[in-house]
Motif scaffolding. Structure first.
Motif, PDB file in Angstrom:
ATOM      1  N   LYS A  25      -5.674  19.878  19.377  1.00 55.42           N
ATOM      2  CA  LYS A  25      -6.286  21.207  19.285  1.00 55.42           C
ATOM      3  C   LYS A  25      -7.792  21.073  19.053  1.00 55.42           C
ATOM      4  N   GLU A  26      -8.171  20.137  18.193  1.00 58.24           N
ATOM      5  CA  GLU A  26      -9.594  19.895  17.925  1.00 58.24           C
ATOM      6  C   GLU A  26     -10.285  19.289  19.149  1.00 58.24           C
ATOM      7  N   THR A  27      -9.565  18.446  19.883  1.00 54.10           N
ATOM      8  CA  THR A  27     -10.107  17.864  21.110  1.00 54.10           C
ATOM      9  C   THR A  27     -10.416  18.964  22.121  1.00 54.10           C
ATOM     10  N   LYS A  28      -9.538  19.946  22.211  1.00 53.16           N
ATOM     11  CA  LYS A  28      -9.760  21.080  23.111  1.00 53.16           C
ATOM     12  C   LYS A  28     -10.957  21.901  22.633  1.00 53.16           C
ATOM     13  N   ARG A  29     -11.078  22.112  21.327  1.00 55.40           N
ATOM     14  CA  ARG A  29     -12.213  22.875  20.798  1.00 55.40           C
ATOM     15  C   ARG A  29     -13.539  22.170  21.102  1.00 55.40           C
ATOM     16  N   LYS A  30     -13.549  20.881  20.896  1.00 56.42           N
ATOM     17  CA  LYS A  30     -14.747  20.106  21.211  1.00 56.42           C
ATOM     18  C   LYS A  30     -15.102  20.248  22.693  1.00 56.42           C
ATOM     19  N   SER A  31     -14.091  20.110  23.540  1.00 55.96           N
ATOM     20  CA  SER A  31     -14.309  20.182  24.988  1.00 55.96           C
ATOM     21  C   SER A  31     -14.943  21.512  25.387  1.00 55.96           C
ATOM     22  N   ASP A  32     -14.451  22.582  24.823  1.00 53.37           N
ATOM     23  CA  ASP A  32     -14.992  23.914  25.135  1.00 53.37           C
ATOM     24  C   ASP A  32     -16.455  24.022  24.702  1.00 53.37           C
ATOM     25  N   ILE A  33     -16.767  23.479  23.531  1.00 50.25           N
ATOM     26  CA  ILE A  33     -18.150  23.511  23.031  1.00 50.25           C
ATOM     27  C   ILE A  33     -19.051  22.648  23.908  1.00 50.25           C
ATOM     28  N   PHE A  34     -18.567  21.469  24.294  1.00 53.75           N
ATOM     29  CA  PHE A  34     -19.346  20.600  25.180  1.00 53.75           C
ATOM     30  C   PHE A  34     -19.723  21.337  26.466  1.00 53.75           C
ATOM     31  N   LYS A  35     -18.755  22.008  27.051  1.00 53.66           N
ATOM     32  CA  LYS A  35     -19.003  22.711  28.311  1.00 53.66           C
ATOM     33  C   LYS A  35     -20.038  23.816  28.145  1.00 53.66           C
ATOM     34  N   GLU A  36     -19.972  24.538  27.039  1.00 52.67           N
ATOM     35  CA  GLU A  36     -20.942  25.607  26.782  1.00 52.67           C
ATOM     36  C   GLU A  36     -22.358  25.049  26.671  1.00 52.67           C
ATOM     37  N   LEU A  37     -22.485  23.875  26.073  1.00 53.38           N
ATOM     38  CA  LEU A  37     -23.801  23.286  25.840  1.00 53.38           C
ATOM     39  C   LEU A  37     -24.326  22.498  27.046  1.00 53.38           C
ATOM     40  N   GLY A  38     -23.409  22.030  27.898  1.00 50.72           N
ATOM     41  CA  GLY A  38     -23.813  21.193  29.028  1.00 50.72           C
ATOM     42  C   GLY A  38     -23.650  19.710  28.760  1.00 50.72           C
ATOM     43  N   HIS A  90     -21.299  16.300  28.768  1.00 52.32           N
ATOM     44  CA  HIS A  90     -20.232  15.838  29.658  1.00 52.32           C
ATOM     45  C   HIS A  90     -19.241  14.872  29.024  1.00 52.32           C
ATOM     46  N   THR A  91     -19.655  14.189  27.970  1.00 51.07           N
ATOM     47  CA  THR A  91     -18.753  13.235  27.323  1.00 51.07           C
ATOM     48  C   THR A  91     -19.129  13.059  25.858  1.00 51.07           C
ATOM     49  N   GLY A  92     -18.093  12.788  25.033  1.00 56.39           N
ATOM     50  CA  GLY A  92     -18.309  12.632  23.599  1.00 56.39           C
ATOM     51  C   GLY A  92     -18.137  11.209  23.108  1.00 56.39           C
ATOM     52  N   LEU A  93     -18.020  10.253  24.047  1.00 54.25           N
ATOM     53  CA  LEU A  93     -17.906   8.824  23.712  1.00 54.25           C
ATOM     54  C   LEU A  93     -16.787   8.533  22.706  1.00 54.25           C
ATOM     55  N   TYR A  94     -15.630   9.030  22.966  1.00 51.69           N
ATOM     56  CA  TYR A  94     -14.442   8.726  22.153  1.00 51.69           C
ATOM     57  C   TYR A  94     -13.227   8.861  23.066  1.00 51.69           C
ATOM     58  N   PRO A  95     -12.036   8.384  22.683  1.00 49.04           N
ATOM     59  CA  PRO A  95     -11.534   8.056  21.346  1.00 49.04           C
ATOM     60  C   PRO A  95     -11.776   6.603  20.933  1.00 49.04           C
ATOM     61  N   VAL A  96     -11.801   6.396  19.621  1.00 45.47           N
ATOM     62  CA  VAL A  96     -11.850   5.049  19.061  1.00 45.47           C
ATOM     63  C   VAL A  96     -10.460   4.429  19.233  1.00 45.47           C
ATOM     64  N   ALA A  97     -10.426   3.297  19.936  1.00 41.10           N
ATOM     65  CA  ALA A  97      -9.142   2.633  20.215  1.00 41.10           C
ATOM     66  C   ALA A  97      -8.891   1.442  19.294  1.00 41.10           C
ATOM     67  N   ASP A  98      -9.734   1.282  18.304  1.00 43.85           N
ATOM     68  CA  ASP A  98      -9.567   0.186  17.350  1.00 43.85           C
ATOM     69  C   ASP A  98      -8.378   0.461  16.431  1.00 43.85           C
ATOM     70  N   VAL A  99      -7.647  -0.599  16.105  1.00 42.55           N
ATOM     71  CA  VAL A  99      -6.496  -0.490  15.207  1.00 42.55           C
ATOM     72  C   VAL A  99      -6.911  -0.932  13.810  1.00 42.55           C
ATOM     73  N   SER A 100      -6.692  -0.058  12.836  1.00 44.33           N
ATOM     74  CA  SER A 100      -6.981  -0.436  11.448  1.00 44.33           C
ATOM     75  C   SER A 100      -6.096   0.374  10.504  1.00 44.33           C
ATOM     76  N   THR A 101      -5.438  -0.329   9.619  1.00 43.53           N
ATOM     77  CA  THR A 101      -4.632   0.323   8.580  1.00 43.53           C
ATOM     78  C   THR A 101      -5.126  -0.074   7.189  1.00 43.53           C
ATOM     79  N   ASP A 102      -6.274  -0.752   7.162  1.00 45.72           N
ATOM     80  CA  ASP A 102      -6.848  -1.225   5.897  1.00 45.72           C
ATOM     81  C   ASP A 102      -8.023  -0.328   5.498  1.00 45.72           C
ATOM     82  N   PRO A 103      -7.863   0.483   4.460  1.00 49.25           N
ATOM     83  CA  PRO A 103      -8.940   1.384   4.021  1.00 49.25           C
ATOM     84  C   PRO A 103     -10.224   0.668   3.630  1.00 49.25           C
ATOM     85  N   GLU A 104     -10.142  -0.638   3.394  1.00 50.56           N
ATOM     86  CA  GLU A 104     -11.327  -1.400   3.003  1.00 50.56           C
ATOM     87  C   GLU A 104     -12.138  -1.895   4.199  1.00 50.56           C
TER      88      GLU A 104
END
Length: 402
Positions: A179-192, A194-208
């Motif tokens: 839902k947030e991805t869709k909201r971002k997309s709509d805002i991007f289009k309004e502003l002009g 084209h890309t938000g340079l994501y998603p982060v595909a790194d795997v991490s389960t360590d908060p440190e």
């Protein structure tokens, strides 16, 4: 003359007269047939010409996207081709002039570009960038959410700040992330944008670990599912996707501030880091951003962003044929390893298609000189330009006949 002789002569004359009459009648009957044949032949010639014209017209219309883009490239100068491979920070001065002077491929927005801006003024600013560019211009902004967001750091542009995927997932699962991805997309289009340079595909389960807060915070399977879902949502909204940071960041230190060496085994990398990238590629990811980490198991000599071996993994082993881009060339992880003047050329020669940089004004002349000397083959240059232009076309930046 005897009566018998006269009869013979009259008979001969009658036979001749009758033969002439029959010939004339026969000739008259044949003329209409000849006329019809001639007309049919003429109509056939006309139809043949029409069919040929239609075929030629049809052939002109069926030029593929790739053929049309190659024609664009053929008409570009070396300066224009090289410039297309630079997605750079908006300079603090001469932003419009540099688009024209360096034939830049696009601008990457940062926090300073949001200062004193409103939604309306930023939209106008981006439109001015587009108007100044001879080749349709790409505008990007780093919008992972959470600690990495540009446009939502200014409430006058985006009232509700973009949250991190991890925070959203904990609150409402993948449906809230999308839902947030869709909201971002709509805002991007309004502003002009084209890309938000994501998603982060790194795997991490360590908060440190350094990268943890920027990830979805799940295991390999969970991260892979997240990447696939976000890539598909972005594609559905005609917004570019970028998987990062290839070949997976691991629990390493911050390459923004120092040269980082990843000492994991190739077995661990293949098991814990590559799967989300593989799944993202299968889902149709447009681009992949390569880190500056030195990954000992693949190439212990060069940072990933300037390592031919790393790029071979992406192209040959994973079969990725989209745009490969560097991480920010000004980061210490690379800047302390190679001079900024030579960094862009090294990155392009190793297999990148797009350079993220601030020091483009000194890097572009070096790349151009390398093309002219043959050190950076023009064939390789044009292959990268083609990938960049294809991406622009897929995002609706470049319009073609289809």
């Amino acid at each position: 003359m005897s009566f018998k002789t006269k009869s013979i002569i009259i008979g001969i004359l009658l036979i001749g007269l009758l033969g002439g009459t029959l010939y004339a009648l026969s000739n008259q009957k044949e003329k209409p047939a000849d006329s019809k044949s001639s007309q049919a032949s003429s109509e056939t010639r006309i139809k043949t010409k029409e069919t040929t014209a239609q075929t030629e017209s049809s052939e002109r219309k069926v030029l593929s996207v790739e053929e049309q883009l190659k024609q664009m490239i053929k008409e570009m100068s070396i300066d224009e081709k090289v410039g297309q491979l630079f997605l750079v920070r908006v300079p603090e001065s001469n932003a419009l002039e540099d688009i024209k002077n360096f034939q830049l491929g696009g601008y990457l927005l940062f926090g300073r570009d949001m200062e004193n801006q409103t939604k309306e003024t930023l939209t106008k600013k981006i439109a001015e960038f587009q108007e100044m560019s001879q080749t349709p211009f790409m505008v990007a902004s780093d919008e992972e959410g959470g600690t990495v967001t540009r446009i939502s750091s200014n409430k006058k542009i985006v009232p509700d700040k973009f949250e991190s995927p991890q925070s959203l997932y904990k609150k409402g699962g993948m449906s809230l992330v999308l839902k947030e991805t869709k909201r971002k997309s709509d805002i991007f289009k309004e502003l002009g944008i084209h890309t938000g340079l994501y998603p982060v595909a790194d795997v991490s389960t360590d908060p440190e670990s350094f990268i943890y807060d920027r990830t979805i915070g799940l295991d390999v399977e969970g991260t892979s599912n997240y990447v696939v879902d976000v890539v598909k949502e972005l594609k559905q909204n005609d917004i570019g996707s970028t998987l990062k940071h290839f070949p997976g960041y691991g629990d390493n230190r911050d390459s923004h501030t120092e040269i980082v060496r990843d000492t994991r085994s190739i077995e661990e990398i293949e098991k814990t880091s590559l799967p989300p990238f593989k799944k993202g590629i299968e889902a149709g990811a447009d681009s992949i951003l390569v880190s500056h980490n030195i990954v000992d198991a693949i190439d212990s000599e060069f940072p990933a962003s300037i390592s031919p071996k790393i790029h071979e993994v992406l192209r040959q082993e994973l079969g990725f044929d989209g745009v490969i881009m560097t991480d920010d060339m000004d980061m210490a992880g690379l800047a302390d390893f190679i001079s900024q003047e030579q960094a862009a050329l090294a990155a392009l020669k190793s297999g990148n298609d797009l350079i993220l940089s601030s020091t483009y004004s000194t890097q572009i002349p070096v790349v151009k000189e390398a093309v002219e000397s043959g050190d950076y083959p023009e064939e390789q240059l044009e292959a990268s330009v083609l990938r960049v232009l294809k991406w622009k076309h897929e995002l609706g930046i470049i319009k073609l006949e289809e």
